[in-house]
Scaffold this motif. Structure first.
Motif, short mmCIF file in Angstrom:
data_model
loop_
_atom_site.label_atom_id
_atom_site.label_comp_id
_atom_site.label_asym_id
_atom_site.label_seq_id
_atom_site.Cartn_x
_atom_site.Cartn_y
_atom_site.Cartn_z
N GLN A 127 0.82 -1.20 0.00
CA GLN A 127 0.00 0.00 0.00
C GLN A 127 0.86 1.26 0.00
O GLN A 127 0.56 2.23 -0.71
CB GLN A 127 -0.92 0.01 1.23
CG GLN A 127 -2.01 -1.04 1.22
CD GLN A 127 -3.17 -0.68 0.31
OE1 GLN A 127 -3.00 0.03 -0.67
NE2 GLN A 127 -4.36 -1.18 0.61
N VAL A 128 1.96 1.26 0.77
CA VAL A 128 2.83 2.45 0.81
C VAL A 128 3.53 2.62 -0.53
O VAL A 128 3.71 3.74 -1.01
CB VAL A 128 3.85 2.36 1.96
CG1 VAL A 128 4.71 3.61 2.01
CG2 VAL A 128 3.15 2.17 3.30
N ALA A 129 3.94 1.50 -1.16
CA ALA A 129 4.57 1.58 -2.48
C ALA A 129 3.59 2.16 -3.50
O ALA A 129 3.96 2.99 -4.34
CB ALA A 129 5.03 0.19 -2.91
N ILE A 130 2.33 1.75 -3.42
CA ILE A 130 1.30 2.28 -4.32
C ILE A 130 1.08 3.77 -4.06
O ILE A 130 0.98 4.58 -4.99
CB ILE A 130 -0.01 1.48 -4.16
CG1 ILE A 130 0.16 0.10 -4.81
CG2 ILE A 130 -1.19 2.23 -4.76
CD1 ILE A 130 -0.94 -0.87 -4.48
N GLU A 131 1.04 4.13 -2.79
CA GLU A 131 0.88 5.55 -2.43
C GLU A 131 2.03 6.38 -3.01
O GLU A 131 1.82 7.47 -3.55
CB GLU A 131 0.85 5.69 -0.90
CG GLU A 131 0.71 7.11 -0.40
CD GLU A 131 0.86 7.20 1.12
OE1 GLU A 131 1.33 8.23 1.61
OE2 GLU A 131 0.52 6.20 1.80
N ALA A 132 3.24 5.83 -2.93
CA ALA A 132 4.41 6.54 -3.48
C ALA A 132 4.27 6.72 -4.98
O ALA A 132 4.56 7.79 -5.53
CB ALA A 132 5.68 5.77 -3.15
N SER A 133 3.79 5.69 -5.65
CA SER A 133 3.62 5.76 -7.10
C SER A 133 2.56 6.78 -7.48
O SER A 133 2.73 7.57 -8.41
CB SER A 133 3.24 4.38 -7.63
OG SER A 133 2.82 4.45 -8.96
N LEU A 134 1.44 6.79 -6.73
CA LEU A 134 0.34 7.71 -7.03
C LEU A 134 0.72 9.17 -6.78
O LEU A 134 0.07 10.07 -7.32
CB LEU A 134 -0.89 7.34 -6.20
CG LEU A 134 -1.57 6.01 -6.58
CD1 LEU A 134 -2.65 5.66 -5.57
CD2 LEU A 134 -2.16 6.09 -7.98
N THR A 135 1.73 9.40 -5.96
CA THR A 135 2.16 10.77 -5.66
C THR A 135 3.35 11.19 -6.50
O THR A 135 4.07 12.13 -6.14
CB THR A 135 2.47 10.94 -4.16
OG1 THR A 135 3.40 9.92 -3.75
CG2 THR A 135 1.22 10.83 -3.33
N GLY A 136 3.59 10.47 -7.63
CA GLY A 136 4.57 10.95 -8.59
C GLY A 136 5.96 10.39 -8.47
O GLY A 136 6.92 11.01 -8.94
N HIS A 137 6.11 9.21 -7.86
CA HIS A 137 7.41 8.58 -7.75
C HIS A 137 7.45 7.29 -8.57
O HIS A 137 6.42 6.64 -8.75
CB HIS A 137 7.75 8.23 -6.29
CG HIS A 137 7.64 9.39 -5.35
ND1 HIS A 137 6.45 9.75 -4.74
CD2 HIS A 137 8.56 10.29 -4.93
CE1 HIS A 137 6.64 10.81 -3.98
NE2 HIS A 137 7.91 11.16 -4.08
N THR A 138 8.64 6.94 -9.06
CA THR A 138 8.81 5.63 -9.70
C THR A 138 9.33 4.66 -8.64
O THR A 138 10.33 4.95 -7.97
CB THR A 138 9.82 5.70 -10.85
OG1 THR A 138 9.53 6.82 -11.67
CG2 THR A 138 9.75 4.44 -11.69
#
Length: 563
Positions: A398-409
């Motif tokens: 979930q945290v990895a997905i959150e990071a992706s959704l906020t503009g990170h690869t």
């Protein structure tokens, strides 16, 4: 070999020192820095590879940078009392030459001025203060042979240690010179044999030592059983573990230089009914390649992985079993993205290799430094790319997905057999399919297969029976000349030497996303991915077979069930 020229830490830059010495011009320094940005590694090695400097030039510049003395080994003869303080095994293994005893200090010549771990180890074994002096590395090796003769065999080291340890308790024996020499010999041989792991296994009547080379275990000459406790105790001393604790598993790390190469050993002890055993994972920093092409990938595969590193956001998963080279592939991908205008942070358990220019954070569950906790902190550090060592639970996902959704690869690993199975694994963790489809950009599955030994490579044409075992995938090999290794001294009579990667790449497009949301099975996702051009692990392996890189047996062993 050398420190990064871009990080001075308050000291003069290596490139500047070499320019002042008249060895380099500014353009040559910039060329080496450019190579370092592309491929990682140490700038000194790049300068040597480019032919701009010699290993001796780099060593002398490093000595000046660190304020260490230099010594002309061609003109200085070692003193007999100094030679007597360091034994032959230690001198050969660590490439050191004792020169003199001066004001209570032992002056020791070394080839690598960054090799401070060896100086500390010598201080422990000799009980003296050690002062290092940098000399020419090649001449140093010749001088060690001249004054100590050829290196003693492991059999000699075992016999000497067995006599010294008899009747002594483990802690006392662990600090005896013969046991220290024996462990040095075991580690030295492991590095020479390209071992990735060293296993010390304790049984009631024997101690077994095995090396893992190219993924396969083989036994080496083992000491008598009574040397098990002293050897494990010596390993625990070197890795700062509790010698008195023998009932609980312990983990530690040893940094040292063997044959002039920086090596990290990850130590894991385990209690057994016959006593403590341990496994040492060898992390040879000088042999790791951070170049995608060097992994054995096809040009289009390396191109695809490079393209993933340029994504502005999204998740890229690399999957495969333990020991399949996932971390090395991720390091190589991150190295492609490692530019001055890109901030990269990794969260790993543990950090295996140091990469210049990348912030690397080790996980420590015992004190609450978990993947989810660290990842939330990392998001506040304004990174562009994030590496997650392993997604092992819903919270981390979930945290990895959150990071992706906020503009990170986000680059991460999961444990599945092939690329399509990674999606099912994420769903099984409790991740909503719509979140997977919103963030997942690609899945890469990987295996390592052994390369055919070039010294004993032979050819043959496969018969129908062998091709039938491969099923439909074997049809393309009918009448094709294939290769195998007959076995020789260079490959320990296995027919293989070294390993190469085979991979399957599954880009996630809109039609695949629709299938995931609709709850399609792994088999359906696999069929669709193949229909749009995904080369499976087995197909990738058979390509390597046709090219004479590996054998059918290796591909069948590593891709069982993968079509």
């Amino acid at each position: 070999m050398a420190e990064n020229a871009g990080r001075s830490g308050g000291r003069r830059l290596l490139g500047q020192i070499l320019k002042d010495r008249g060895v380099l011009r500014e353009g040559q320094v910039q060329e080496a820095l450019s190579e370092q940005r592309k491929h990682g590694g140490l700038i000194g090695q790049h300068l040597v590879d480019l032919g701009h400097a010699t290993a001796g030039d780099i060593a002398l510049a490093l000595a000046e940078q660190s304020g260490m003395e230099t010594v002309d080994l061609a003109s200085q003869e070692p003193q007999a009392d100094a030679l007597a303080l360091i034994d032959s095994s230690t001198a050969h293994t660590f490439r050191v030459l004792p020169l003199a005893v001066r004001a209570g200090k032992l002056i020791v010549a070394i080839g690598d001025p960054l090799n401070s771990a060896v100086l500390e180890d010598l201080a422990f074994s000799t009980g003296m203060e050690i002062q290092g002096a940098v000399g020419d590395a090649e001449l140093l090796v010749a001088k060690v042979k001249e004054h100590y003769g050829e290196e003693a065999s492991i059999a000699d080291a075992i016999a000497e240690a067995a006599r010294a340890a008899k009747g002594s308790d483990a802690e006392s024996a662990a600090q005896s010179a013969p046991v220290v020499r024996l462990l040095n010999s075991i580690l030295h041989r492991a590095i020479q044999d390209r071992a990735s792991d060293v296993h010390l296994e304790v049984f009631p009547e024997e101690l077994r030592i095995r090396y893992r080379v190219d993924g396969a275990l083989y036994e080496v000459e083992a000491p008598p059983a009574h040397l098990a406790a002293p050897l494990v105790a010596r390993i625990k001393v070197m890795s700062d573990l509790d010698i008195a604790e023998t009932k609980l598993p312990q983990d530690g790390r040893i940094s040292l230089s063997i044959d002039g190469r920086p090596v990290d050993l990850r130590v894991a002890t385990i209690p057994g009914i016959a006593g403590e055993g341990c496994v040492l994972r060898v992390l040879d920093r000088s042999s790791v390649s951070l170049d995608l092409a060097a992994l054995g990938l096809l040009p289009d595969e390396a191109e695809a992985l490079t393209a993933f590193t340029k994504l502005p956001h999204g998740i890229v998963l690399v999957t495969g079993p333990t020991g399949s080279g996932k971390t090395t592939t991720l390091y190589a991908m991150l190295n492609e993205a490692n530019q001055p205008d890109i901030k990269i942070i990794t969260v790993e358990d543990p950090v295996e290799y140091d990469i210049d220019g990348i912030i690397q954070i080790p996980i420590n569950d015992d004190i609450g430094v978990t993947y989810p906790a660290v990842l939330r902190t990392v998001l506040r550090q304004d990174p562009d790319k994030i590496l997650v060592g392993e997604i092992r639970d819903r919270e981390t996902a979930q945290v990895a997905i959150e990071a992706s959704l906020t503009g990170h690869t986000v680059f991460a690993t999961v444990h599945t057999n092939d690329a399509p199975s990674a999606i099912t694994r994420m769903v099984d963790m409790g991740v909503e399919p719509f979140l997977i489809t919103a963030t997942l950009e690609a899945v890469v599955a990987q295996r390592l297969v052994r390369r055919i030994c070039m010294e004993c490579k032979s050819s043959f044409v496969p018969d129908d029976e062998l091709l039938q075992e491969l099923g439909p995938a074997g049809e393309g090999l009918k009448g094709v000349t294939l290769h195998y290794g007959k076995g020789c001294d260079a490959c320990f009579h296995t027919g293989y030497r070294g390993r190469t990667a085979i991979i399957e790449i599954m880009p996630v497009d809109d039609d695949l996303r629709r299938r995931v949301v609709e709850g399609c099975s792994t088999a359906e996702i696999r069929r669709y991915a193949q229909a749009i051009g995904m080369r499976t692990l087995r197909e990738s392996g058979l390509r390597a077979v046709r090219e004479g890189t590996t054998t059918i047996e290796e591909i069948m062993r590593e891709t069982m069930g993968s079509w």
